[in-house]
Design an enzyme around this catalytic site. Structure first.
Site, PDB file in Angstrom:
ATOM      1  CG  ASP A   1      -1.776   5.663   2.607  1.00  0.00           C
ATOM      2  OD1 ASP A   1      -2.018   5.372   1.538  1.00  0.00           O
ATOM      3  OD2 ASP A   1      -2.637   6.509   3.576  1.00  0.00           O
ATOM      4  CG  ASP A   2      -0.137   8.879   0.251  1.00  0.00           C
ATOM      5  OD1 ASP A   2       0.047   8.882  -0.838  1.00  0.00           O
ATOM      6  OD2 ASP A   2      -1.311   8.445   0.985  1.00  0.00           O
TER       7      ASP A   2
ATOM      8  CG  HIS B   1      -7.843   3.202  -0.372  1.00  0.00           C
ATOM      9  ND1 HIS B   1      -7.180   2.669  -1.397  1.00  0.00           N
ATOM     10  CD2 HIS B   1      -6.977   3.982   0.028  1.00  0.00           C
ATOM     11  CE1 HIS B   1      -5.960   3.080  -1.459  1.00  0.00           C
ATOM     12  NE2 HIS B   1      -5.680   3.919  -0.341  1.00  0.00           N
TER      13      HIS B   1
ATOM     14  CG  HIS C   1      -1.806   1.053   1.405  1.00  0.00           C
ATOM     15  ND1 HIS C   1      -3.255   0.830   1.808  1.00  0.00           N
ATOM     16  CD2 HIS C   1      -2.089   2.170   0.750  1.00  0.00           C
ATOM     17  CE1 HIS C   1      -3.704   2.010   1.740  1.00  0.00           C
ATOM     18  NE2 HIS C   1      -3.021   2.885   1.018  1.00  0.00           N
TER      19      HIS C   1
ATOM     20  CD  GLU D   1      -7.664   6.604   4.352  1.00  0.00           C
ATOM     21  OE1 GLU D   1      -8.174   6.517   3.045  1.00  0.00           O
ATOM     22  OE2 GLU D   1      -6.395   7.283   4.680  1.00  0.00           O
TER      23      GLU D   1
ATOM     24  CG  HIS E   1      -1.427   5.956  -2.668  1.00  0.00           C
ATOM     25  ND1 HIS E   1      -2.575   5.717  -3.452  1.00  0.00           N
ATOM     26  CD2 HIS E   1      -1.762   5.657  -1.571  1.00  0.00           C
ATOM     27  CE1 HIS E   1      -3.494   5.186  -2.751  1.00  0.00           C
ATOM     28  NE2 HIS E   1      -3.029   5.095  -1.264  1.00  0.00           N
TER      29      HIS E   1
HETATM   30  N1  ADE Z   1      -4.760   8.881  -2.179  1.00  0.00           N
HETATM   31  C1  ADE Z   1      -3.129   8.639  -1.899  1.00  0.00           C
HETATM   32  N2  ADE Z   1      -3.492   8.391  -0.321  1.00  0.00           N
HETATM   33  C2  ADE Z   1      -4.630   8.190   0.117  1.00  0.00           C
HETATM   34  C3  ADE Z   1      -5.454   7.645   1.078  1.00  0.00           C
HETATM   35  N3  ADE Z   1      -4.666   7.426   2.273  1.00  0.00           N
HETATM   36  N4  ADE Z   1      -6.751   7.462   1.153  1.00  0.00           N
HETATM   37  C4  ADE Z   1      -7.270   7.552  -0.068  1.00  0.00           C
HETATM   38  N5  ADE Z   1      -6.667   7.924  -1.020  1.00  0.00           N
HETATM   39  C5  ADE Z   1      -5.553   8.260  -1.253  1.00  0.00           C
HETATM   40 ZN    ZN Z   2      -3.851   4.565   0.506  1.00  0.00          ZN
END
Ligand code: ADE
Ligand code: ZN
Length: 338
Positions: free
Chosen positions: A280-281, A199, A19, A202, A21
């Site tokens: 994630d990011d 997703h 996971h 969340e 992005h």
């Molecule tokens: N796009 C990038 N990060 C995300 C996240 N945590 N939740 C939904 N979309 C995303």
């Molecule tokens: Zn994500």
């Protein structure tokens, strides 16, 4: 500074990241470098002021700045450079298998060709295999704040490139955009032989996780941290071994939990859920893969077995072949015995 022995153990664990992005791995320094290369004016004077803007209150407050950051990506080389920078970080964290999300609509909406995006990313994945020994795959995400019709258009653009990505996902603003909005496009993608994830849970309710499973027929859930509010759902996740790709640092930065000590990762593991940890990011949330082991380890007092279980779960949850999974498991056992 001395490190905790369990952090040394977690650092060396072979692991899969499921996971990430790839647009969320764009560090402010690279945003500025690409902005300069492509002569794109950024609304921040320097790297420090951009980084200082990374104070989020919820998912949407993050997404606004994340989409703005991606505007510096123009050429195939830009996409390659972004992914390659991620792979170098992943290698340092002993990631041996990575499945990368990418958001084509963020780029095609700005007039960038689908082939520019996927060809740059594919080249980086190939080089990661050859030069770093990381098995890397791509998963194409649809932006759920856009329409299903736009998702269908994206799937059409992707069809000439079917060999370059293994599956589809669903991301962006969750609440108000339930999985069933994308029922038909997911059905078509499944017919094409693509793997499916989404997703869910969340910020959105457990009902979104149920519909991701029952309507979209996803094979794993991204985040899914709201599932513990629903006992029946937990029973199903455990019984069917449906994995969750949890992102602890992301959940704190986006205020899903007030602090890591209140995160439900340990509960998930103790309940027998196939939970994994992921970044994630990472450029926005303050840590790559191993920080998502170390910080919850300290805050939740995870033990050696929890950490090993997270690595084992990451391989089980991956879309690797059965042979690859066996080889990953052997590497994990050899590491733990050594
Ligand atoms: N796009 C990038 N990060 C995300 C996240 N945590 N939740 C939904 N979309 C995303
Ligand atoms: Zn994500």
């Amino acid at each position: 500074m001395s490190t905790h022995p369990l952090d040394d153990f977690a650092h060396g664990l072979p692991k899969a990241e499921l996971h990430i992005h790839i647009e969320g791995s764009l560090e402010p320094e690279l945003i500025f470098a690409l902005g300069q290369r492509n002569q794109i004016e950024l609304p921040y004077p320097d790297v420090e002021s951009l980084r200082a803007a990374y104070a989020f209150t919820n998912l949407q407050s993050f997404l606004d700045i994340y989409y703005a950051g991606a505007s510096v990506l123009i050429t195939e080389q830009d996409f390659f450079d972004m992914a390659w920078a991620y792979f170098l970080r992943a290698k340092a964290d002993n990631v041996i298998h990575a499945e990368l999300f990418f958001d084509p609509q963020t780029h095609t909406e700005r007039g960038i060709g689908f082939d520019t995006v996927i060809n740059g990313l594919t080249r980086a994945c190939q080089q990661a295999r050859e030069q770093l020994g990381i098995r890397a795959e791509l998963i194409m995400c649809f932006l759920r704040h856009l329409s299903e019709e736009e998702a269908f258009e994206t799937l059409e653009q992707a069809k000439p490139h079917l060999g370059k990505f293994i599956g589809i996902g669903l991301d962006s603003s969750e609440v108000g955009h339930p999985p069933e909005k994308f029922a038909r496009v997911f059905a078509e993608a499944r017919k094409l032989g693509l793997r499916v994830v989404a997703h869910a849970g969340e910020e959105g309710p457990p009902e979104y996780i149920w519909s991701a499973l029952d309507v979209l027929k996803v094979e794993r859930i991204d985040h899914g941290v709201q599932s513990l509010k629903d006992q029946k759902l937990v029973e199903r996740l455990v019984k069917e071994r449906i994995p969750l790709t949890v992102c602890p640092l992301s959940n704190i930065k986006l205020c899903v939990f007030p602090d890591l000590g209140q995160h439900n990762l340990k509960q998930m593991l103790d309940l027998g859920i196939v939970a994994t940890v992921n970044s994630d990011d990472p450029a926005y949330f303050g840590g790559y893969m191993n920080q998502n082991f170390h910080q919850p380890r300290a805050a939740l007092d995870l033990d050696r077995e929890h950490l090993k279980q997270l690595a084992a779960n990451s391989f089980e949850a991956s879309f690797a072949t059965p042979e690859e999974k066996r080889a990953y498991g052997d590497r994990l056992e050899a590491y733990c015995a050594g």
